[in-house]
Write a protein that holds these residues in place. Structure first.
Motif: not given
Lengths: 452, 452
Positions: B267-277, B308-321
């Motif tokens: 949960i802590v990590e997911s928060n950092k990833i979302a903020k970075a994007h 996320h407003p962009s499908d592409t960035v959305m996919a990046q966030i999921e992938d990093e998580c």
């Protein structure tokens, strides 16, 4: 230090011990993991219907041996077999019949059934002990249903006012949606006794507890008996975080007061702090409200269980956690949350009584004398410090106390597959018998009993 | 792009709108926060008894206006007022009557009651629209009880098979301890209709949804109306972690498989990833078993809501998580845990139809023309992207769709104090009326209706 004395060569009946242990586990058995009928765990939460049933069964067994039953206002059950001097306080073998929600068949139960087996052995041989000898079942030792561990021995010892124990509410609501108090449940199952729950009203001469180790040490070192010299300090807390519930899709990250995120940061941090001090820290429960996928929780509660063999280091761990949690709560990368610590229980490190340790050592030496030397140094018992909390920690404040550990498969406890072999259970019960008989002689020799 | 057309100067009745809105909130009101009778939140979870009651009330209101009612197999309720051409698909105003467990009086409810107010206004003036005009209540939009958001418009649009929706179980057990499916609850409350839940069986000419913004932007900029051009992408997951339950006092830190600790790290990590994007990520639910202070949980489940407003960035966030969570699960400073991702819902970014956007712009311009110019640039409406998910995202795959936002006090939604002033509710309903009438004329001009 007291010296050892000769005791009669009585032997417990190991098949009767195991038959009775598994019979008692019919009340509240749950979580089958194998094909054999005894391959299940237990869900006998304190004061539930299964606990009520096993208490009645246990009292019947003890009464058939001529024991006198006393039930106190915490539902603690004292079953005492009179000795030559039946007026002096009894030597008690104590443990508990309640279990974790996904518990096993040995934690607490072994101590209670070994105590019964000791009484049966004395009864069969018509052995007249010097003083009275009995067994005590301490209510809600686990603290799994009502979240104060060893709550009823705490009341007995004077460490906790009975009102605080009585009003303690169950952690998980009952099926009807209510959270009942210990007092309500004691009354419901008919175990609210009239006798005050107190070391003064119900004094104990000495307290001996046989228990599974619940850790991997005896098994790893191929030993049979742990002679427990004391226990580590431990504290339980509930940490309550309040933020703000708002929408997951429309609330910018910087505008949030996210109680779940703050709790997660605190749990991660507490783990680092405990490791840095070679202590133990555990979060076993997290709850949040309202609990919806796309809404931040306005309130999150989580438990902390902190342990260390040293009271000083224990205090350092708690102090560092409090400082770091406060910093996390105030973190202004988001809008912060409020933080409250509620202490559920606190137990300092414990040292057991040398007389009890000595008679257990002698009984362990005798009992293991003829067994194959499996350990590296050839010794089949060792001194140990208890990692878990036990009722014996509280009794040790008011009477000489000692504990005996038996091996635990893979060190696993509080889980359905928790296991101690029939052979190891029997060795433990035999050591318990030897220790109690030695202590009985010892106190007669020390002039603590009245000659008849 | 279609051009604007003149529409009759009909006015909604703002006091009737608010009276009916609060009357409808008598069904399922909860969480009082003030002294006035309307100062409460709502707990009208989809398909509970309060939802059943408000549905019956709503149908009665619509029938008294001459509307024809159709209920489909997801319990979606279509109330249609016939136009001159009553054979062509209707223009629908859609939203939802269900709420969060600690929800407010505006999210969804405003859209439904504004739709009713529009129909009442047409009825009062005996206005004959070119085509039929109606209101639709989409079942379980919130996904708070059955954890698939906008599940019933998803079925209607063909994005989700009805069997998957029907078998979806409620998040929290019912008072009797069972977790019921949507199908069971649709049947229980009598809203399992016979009509197929499908855009083919129940076509819609255009879908207009009035909704509170649920964010702080309109209020901060002192504007009155958001003309929504589309919505951000979002996905929901349940992450399931399995470790091993063992004793908190006897299990060395390095020997643990602690599912709660692993979840906290994720949960802590997911928060950092979302903020970075610059995305959004939220965990609203964590559950663990067995849930005991001094036992590690063998299983922990938590939800993730990613946007996320962009499908592409959305996919990046999921992938990093996914990558980071796998690394955390495999962490060998402890003994690791197993990890499973379950996708609950996935919605790509959405762009609304230019015809709908245009008629809403015109209605917003008309409606706000005579109001004081409170915003910095003097404009009282603005284009916005929706942060939350809405049924309009699904309808937009099958018919021209548009949305109208009203201001939300402090940007707070999904909480009892959620609020939109009576004046702002009325402005929103007036824009809805204006947009629907313009679209009705537009499709007649475009030759999409049959002359009678």
């Amino acid at each position: 230090m007291a010296t050892s004395t000769d005791v009669p060569n009585l032997k417990i009946n190991s098949s009767r011990l195991m038959t009775s242990l598994h019979e008692s586990c019919e009340f509240g058995k749950a979580h089958p993991y194998g094909t054999h009928e005894t391959e299940t765990g237990m869900a006998r939460l304190a004061l539930n219907d299964a606990d009520k049933a096993v208490r009645k069964w246990y009292i019947q067994q003890a009464e058939s041996l001529g024991c006198k039953i006393t039930i106190d206002q915490m539902g603690n059950v004292f079953a005492v077999r009179p000795g030559k001097d039946s007026t002096a306080p009894p030597v008690m073998m104590g443990s508990h019949l309640d279990t974790q929600p996904t518990g096993g068949r040995y934690d607490g139960i072994l101590g209670m059934l070994a105590g019964l087996e000791v009484l049966r052995t004395l009864h069969d041989s018509k052995y007249q002990s010097e003083g009275s000898i009995g067994v005590v079942n301490w209510t809600n030792e686990e603290g799994a249903r009502f979240p104060i561990i060893t709550v009823s021995s705490a009341v007995w010892s004077g460490a906790l006012p009975i009102e605080a124990a009585w009003k303690c509410k169950e952690v998980t609501p009952s099926p009807d949606g209510n959270r009942y108090t210990m007092k309500e449940e004691l009354e419901r199952i008919g175990f609210m006794g009239h006798h005050p729950a107190s070391y003064e009203a119900q004094p104990i001469a000495a307290h001996f507890e046989l228990h599974i180790e619940q850790g991997p040490i005896l098994e790893d070192e191929r030993r049979k008996i742990g002679v427990v010299t004391g226990g580590q300090a431990y504290k339980w807390f509930e940490v309550v975080i309040k933020g703000r519930d708002s929408h997951a899709g429309t609330t910018p990250m910087a505008a949030r007061k996210d109680s779940v995120l703050a709790a997660a940061k605190m749990i991660v941090e507490s783990n680092k702090i405990a490791k840095a001090h070679s202590g133990l820290i555990t979060t076993g429960i997290i709850e949040m409200e309202p609990g919806s996928v796309n809404t931040m929780a306005h309130t999150t509660r989580f438990t902390l269980d902190i342990r260390h063999p040293s009271d000083t280091v224990m205090a350092q761990i708690e102090d560092e956690c409090r400082k770091r949690f406060s910093a996390i709560a105030a973190d202004d990368s988001e809008r912060g949350v409020s933080l409250e610590w509620r202490q559920l229980t606190a137990n300092p490190a414990v040292t057991f009584h040398q007389d009890c340790i000595s008679v257990i050592e002698q009984a362990a030496e005798d009992t293991t004398a003829d067994l194959p030397r499996t350990s590296e140094d050839g010794k089949l018992w060792k001194h140990m410090v208890s990692g878990a909390g036990h009722d014996s920690f509280h009794t040790s404040r008011r009477c000489p106390t000692g504990m005996i550990f038996t091996p635990t498969r893979d060190g696993l406890s509080h889980t359905p597959t928790e296991y101690c072999s029939a052979e190891d259970c029997a060795l433990g019960a035999q050591v318990l018998l030897g220790a109690v008989l030695r202590y009985d002689r010892l106190r007669a020799e020390m002039g603590l009993l009245t000659e008849k």
